[in-house]
Design a protein around this motif. Structure first.
Motif: not given
Length: 166
Positions: A19-23, A34-39, A93-96
């Motif tokens: 997730l860090k390289d995404r816009e 909460l960050s998206d990674s945490e959730v 998107d992550l799943w794909q």
């Protein structure tokens, strides 16, 4: 592997790196606590542990891992659930992406079936619907006999629909 190692290294670090390289996903409004990674980590580990509801996942992580996710103590459960629901596109998107990185056999398929009753079992011997096509069968989930059909489903990773055939 310890649960803490699984949470931090196997799930959180993997998600955070992806997730860090995404816009940025949010165009307006305040930044979430909460960050998206945490959730997403909380959701994945909660489902891995067999906790099925948002409330149960939220309560479990707030009680047992509050020191790892300190912002979890500052947000309400509905805020957490709303943020998790709003991340549906990111999760897809992550799943794909992760699916493309996972080695799999395209000829592998999962087959399952379920009962499709034609009428109530008490009327099965008098039922004239689908005579000669429907039959008696066992429903293992409800542990009872039914009269009707058995629907079969085959899911295969290698035989997806092309965009033109949708």
């Amino acid at each position: 592997m310890a649960l803490s190692t699984f949470i931090i290294f196997s799930v959180f670090c993997l998600l955070d790196d992806h997730l860090k390289d995404r816009e940025p996903r949010r165009q307006r409004g305040p930044a979430p606590k909460l960050s998206d990674s945490e959730v997403i980590t909380i959701e994945i580990v909660g489902e891995f542990l067999g906790i099925d509801t948002d409330k149960a996942i939220f309560d479990y992580f707030r009680r047992h891992y509050g020191e790892w996710f300190p912002a979890l103590r500052e947000v309400h459960r509905t805020t957490f659930a709303r943020q998790a629901a709003n991340l549906w596109k990111l999760k897809e998107d992550l799943w794909q992406e992760l699916l493309a990185l996972t080695p799999h056999d395209p000829t592998f398929a999962i087959c399952d079936s379920m009962p499709l009753p034609a009428c109530l079992f008490a009327r099965a011997y008098r039922c004239s619907r689908f005579k000669g096509e429907a039959a008696l069968g066992k429903d293992t989930l409800l542990r009872q006999t039914f009269y009707g059909f058995r629907v079969h489903v085959r899911v295969s990773a290698g035989l997806g629909l092309s965009p033109a055939s949708r």
